[in-house]
Design a protein around this motif. Structure first.
Motif, PDB file in Angstrom:
ATOM      1  N   LEU A  14       0.828  -1.215   0.000  1.00  0.00           N
ATOM      2  CA  LEU A  14       0.000   0.000   0.000  1.00  0.00           C
ATOM      3  C   LEU A  14       0.861   1.264   0.000  1.00  0.00           C
ATOM      4  N   LYS A  15       0.286   2.360  -0.479  1.00  0.00           N
ATOM      5  CA  LYS A  15       0.965   3.662  -0.428  1.00  0.00           C
ATOM      6  C   LYS A  15       1.435   3.928   0.995  1.00  0.00           C
ATOM      7  N   GLY A  16       2.673   4.422   1.106  1.00  0.00           N
ATOM      8  CA  GLY A  16       3.234   4.757   2.406  1.00  0.00           C
ATOM      9  C   GLY A  16       4.094   3.653   3.011  1.00  0.00           C
ATOM     10  N   TYR A  20       5.387  -0.402  -1.548  1.00  0.00           N
ATOM     11  CA  TYR A  20       4.874   0.585  -2.506  1.00  0.00           C
ATOM     12  C   TYR A  20       6.038   1.351  -3.134  1.00  0.00           C
ATOM     13  N   LYS A  21       6.963   1.810  -2.292  1.00  0.00           N
ATOM     14  CA  LYS A  21       8.097   2.612  -2.773  1.00  0.00           C
ATOM     15  C   LYS A  21       8.959   1.828  -3.751  1.00  0.00           C
ATOM     16  N   ILE A  59     -11.905  -6.563   3.310  1.00  0.00           N
ATOM     17  CA  ILE A  59     -10.472  -6.275   3.290  1.00  0.00           C
ATOM     18  C   ILE A  59     -10.288  -5.107   2.331  1.00  0.00           C
ATOM     19  N   THR A  60      -9.798  -3.989   2.830  1.00  0.00           N
ATOM     20  CA  THR A  60      -9.612  -2.819   1.971  1.00  0.00           C
ATOM     21  C   THR A  60      -8.185  -2.767   1.450  1.00  0.00           C
ATOM     22  N   GLY A  61      -8.043  -2.192   0.281  1.00  0.00           N
ATOM     23  CA  GLY A  61      -6.735  -2.062  -0.337  1.00  0.00           C
ATOM     24  C   GLY A  61      -6.799  -1.126  -1.522  1.00  0.00           C
TER      25      GLY A  61
END
Length: 122
Positions: A14-16, A20-21, A59-61
């Motif tokens: 996920l972002k952050g 993600y990076k 489940i969120t994403g």
């Protein structure tokens, strides 16, 4: 233009987060999304999901479109094809805000492996 894949991410992708990076920043963000499943903490610094369309919670994403090169990198990152991995790749339906359901790849826990002693339900 080569083949593209929709990929649903949760946890370290996920972002952050570091995943993600290193990986997902190279993909094209489509939308926030969700699917049905049960999320666990593995005790190793990352979560795992057991996909359960009928009885699972939300489940969120995030849903991304990725090219073949990034998909290969993600498969290595998730251990797809390795005998040591506890993850399996599957195409699932992802609920998004913009579209009711989109197919997306998900890496989730193998249902046949007994990991119950090392998982904590979130």
């Amino acid at each position: 233009m080569g083949k593209r894949y929709n990929v649903f991410v949760y946890g370290t992708l996920l972002k952050g987060f570091d995943g993600y990076k290193k990986y997902m920043c190279k993909g094209n963000y489509i939308s926030g999304g969700s699917l049905k499943g049960v999320m666990y903490h593995t005790g190793s610094g990352y979560p795992a999901v057991i996909y359960d369309r009928k009885n699972g919670g939300e489940i969120t994403g995030e849903l991304y479109s990725v090219d073949e090169n990034l998909m290969k990198e993600l498969r290595r990152y998730e251990g797809v094809g390795s005998l040591l991995t506890c993850y399996e790749e599957k195409v699932v339906k992802v609920q998004t805000k913009n579209v009711i359901c989109r197919p997306g790849f998900l890496w989730f826990l193998l249902s046949g492996k007994d990991l119950s002693s090392s998982l904590v339900y979130l």
